[in-house]
Design an enzyme around this catalytic site. Structure first.
Site, PDB file in Angstrom:
ATOM      1  N   PRO A   1       0.819  -1.218   0.000  1.00 12.72           N
ATOM      2  CA  PRO A   1       0.000   0.000   0.000  1.00 12.72           C
ATOM      3  C   PRO A   1       0.851   1.266   0.000  1.00 12.72           C
ATOM      4  O   PRO A   1       2.030   1.246   0.347  1.00 12.72           O
ATOM      5  CB  PRO A   1      -0.797  -0.114   1.287  1.00 12.72           C
ATOM      6  CG  PRO A   1      -0.002  -1.002   2.160  1.00 12.72           C
ATOM      7  CD  PRO A   1       0.778  -1.919   1.273  1.00 12.72           C
ATOM      8  N   GLU A   2       0.220   2.329  -0.390  1.00 12.73           N
ATOM      9  CA  GLU A   2       0.868   3.640  -0.365  1.00 12.73           C
ATOM     10  C   GLU A   2       0.637   4.272   1.006  1.00 12.73           C
ATOM     11  O   GLU A   2      -0.259   3.874   1.752  1.00 12.73           O
ATOM     12  CB  GLU A   2       0.256   4.540  -1.436  1.00 12.73           C
ATOM     13  CG  GLU A   2       0.187   3.921  -2.817  1.00 12.73           C
ATOM     14  CD  GLU A   2       1.490   4.035  -3.590  1.00 12.73           C
ATOM     15  OE1 GLU A   2       2.250   4.991  -3.357  1.00 12.73           O
ATOM     16  OE2 GLU A   2       1.742   3.168  -4.439  1.00 12.73           O
TER      17      GLU A   2
ATOM     18  N   ASN B   1       4.624   2.191  -5.180  1.00  6.82           N
ATOM     19  CA  ASN B   1       4.852   2.080  -6.618  1.00  6.82           C
ATOM     20  C   ASN B   1       3.925   2.964  -7.443  1.00  6.82           C
ATOM     21  O   ASN B   1       4.316   3.469  -8.495  1.00  6.82           O
ATOM     22  CB  ASN B   1       4.701   0.614  -7.037  1.00  6.82           C
ATOM     23  CG  ASN B   1       5.716   0.231  -8.084  1.00  6.82           C
ATOM     24  OD1 ASN B   1       6.778   0.844  -8.194  1.00  6.82           O
ATOM     25  ND2 ASN B   1       5.381  -0.767  -8.879  1.00  6.82           N
TER      26      ASN B   1
END
Ligand SMILES: [Zn+2]
Length: 275
Positions: free
Chosen positions: A2-3, A165
């Site tokens: 996750p971000e 990403n």
């Protein structure tokens, strides 16, 4: 993976449900915490640091968790059914009279002294979503290794914390720089960091992550997970390739870019699109 904005929002929801309330039941389903019981303690706050989640109690303890690839916390009203996965994937339950926080598939779960949190998050660079975000320090850490490719550098949580990403790919597209460009050759590193910062903040209050302003499926990203499809700005096919660093080949991640909209170094063309 996750971000940072996903963890930030998870922390906010957990904080709203747990903070200021007494834990009436806790259940840790990992061997090293089998005898740990926080019942009777009051949760004081839940915060994110980069991609780490810290749940603090008034006994001076912190439940430290990290989501890695697919860990998550779900919130349920007391007495309602859990739906986050099979029971064997449950790693932790923190319940008060109104809410149950259920941690699924958490690869990192431990209870530490709050005073020792720096042992687990002290290595992190400035947190893009933290109250103490320090752009100058993040830039100093990035520029300290000018030969390093900007893509992996942005993912290195020791340099700056919170970019995954998705925001790596999208902030580099919006900056017109390929992920393979050495940091020292990026015309305006500060602008790249500010874009990532802006994207994280723009998405932190909701689960959906859009970098284009559109929330329609297929229109919400510029290049991320769009390999082989036309660039939404110029129409050229979006490219993708694995990108890592010699010292950490196991950490290679897929990078996406538009060969026309983004200038700078890039790898030899790949055969066929990768997703
Ligand atoms: Zn393009």
């Amino acid at each position: 993976m996750p971000e940072g904005d996903t963890i930030w929002l998870a922390a906010k929801r957990m904080h709203d449900a747990l903070a200021g309330r007494v834990l009436v039941q806790t259940d840790f389903r990992v061997p090293q915490l089998a005898t740990t019981d926080l019942t009777g303690q009051t949760v004081t706050e839940v915060v994110s640091r980069g991609k780490h989640l810290l749940t603090r109690t008034d006994a001076g303890l912190t439940v430290h968790s990290h989501f890695r690839m697919d860990g998550t916390w779900h919130l349920y009203r007391a007495g309602s059914r859990w739906s986050g996965g099979p029971a064997w994937q449950v790693r932790a339950v923190l319940a008060n009279a109104e809410w149950q926080a259920v941690g699924y598939r958490l690869p990192v779960l431990e209870v530490i002294r709050t005073g020792a949190e720096s042992d687990v998050v002290g290595h992190l660079g400035p947190d893009l979503l933290g109250p103490d975000w320090d752009e100058a320090e993040a830039l100093r850490r990035l520029r300290a290794r000018p030969e390093r490719e900007i893509g992996p550098a942005l993912l290195d949580q020791r340099t700056l914390a919170g970019i995954g990403n998705l925001y790596k790919a999208e902030s580099l597209f919006l900056s017109g720089v390929t992920p393979w460009t050495p940091v020292g050759d990026v015309p305006d590193v500060a602008a790249v960091v500010r874009r990532a910062h802006r994207l994280l903040h723009a998405n932190k209050n909701h689960w959906q992550q859009t970098t284009t302003g559109s929330t329609r499926r297929g229109e919400d990203h510029w290049v991320f997970e769009r390999a082989g499809r036309p660039c939404r700005r110029c129409g050229a096919p979006v490219l993708s390739a694995m990108q890592g660093e010699p010292e950490h080949p196991e950490q290679a991640r897929i990078s996406y870019w538009c060969p026309r909209c983004q200038a700078g170094r890039q790898p030899e063309p790949q055969r066929g699109p990768q997703r």
